[in-house]
Design a protein around this motif. Sequence first.
Motif: not given
Length: 239
Positions: A41-42, A100, A137, A179, A184
């Motif tokens: 995620r992310e 982002d 996410d 994440a 991140h």
Amino acid sequence: MHHSRLPARLTAAPLLTAAAVLALAGPASAHVSVSSPDAAREGYGKVVFRVPTESDTADTTKLVVTLPADTPFLHLTAQPKPGWKVSMQEGPLPEPVEVDGTEITEAVRTVTWTAEGDGIAPGEFDEFALSGGPFPDAESVRFAAEQTYDDGEVVDWDQVQQGDEEPEKPAPTLTLLAASADGHGSGAHGAAGADTDEASSASDDQAGSDTLSRVLSGAALAVAALALLGVVRQDRRRA
């Protein structure tokens, strides 16, 4: 006669059981699927589409993957694949999306792989890879895939699962890793760091190897010099 038939029965039973298991597992494992070794995620990561040929008589010659419009990729690249031509088609999004910290109104919508030769033969599979991100996410990302055979048949893998029963042509769905602690995903940035660490380690190993080689070379020269000195002394004594 009883004793001679017993081993054959014992051998046949596991084979029949294995055949039954394969028969049940075959259709489920033959779907176009998606997986990743590092997509979080992310974060950034690699996405791999596995494409089996279900047809008994035709080859798979084309794959079109449609990317999600509600969670588009800000960055995306395709891994070169021998024997296949790959192309990306950008297009407008239904509505602007912030990814982002950047608001985007268009992104890569489809990725197409087209066989330049025979393609994927019956009973075989192949894999097609993308790299990019950031991933949303969310727990998962759903794609759609269109598989084309050389006899003209087109199979759409885009059905959404409702409940516990899997649809006949399920859409490839990727489950994302959690994440990392800094918020991140590991993805490409993490991979870059790992590559740097590996490069540093390799450099250290190389330096150590060079030092060892110099030491061994010096020792060899010293031994050779001592041996030569011994020969000279023996010659002088004889003289």
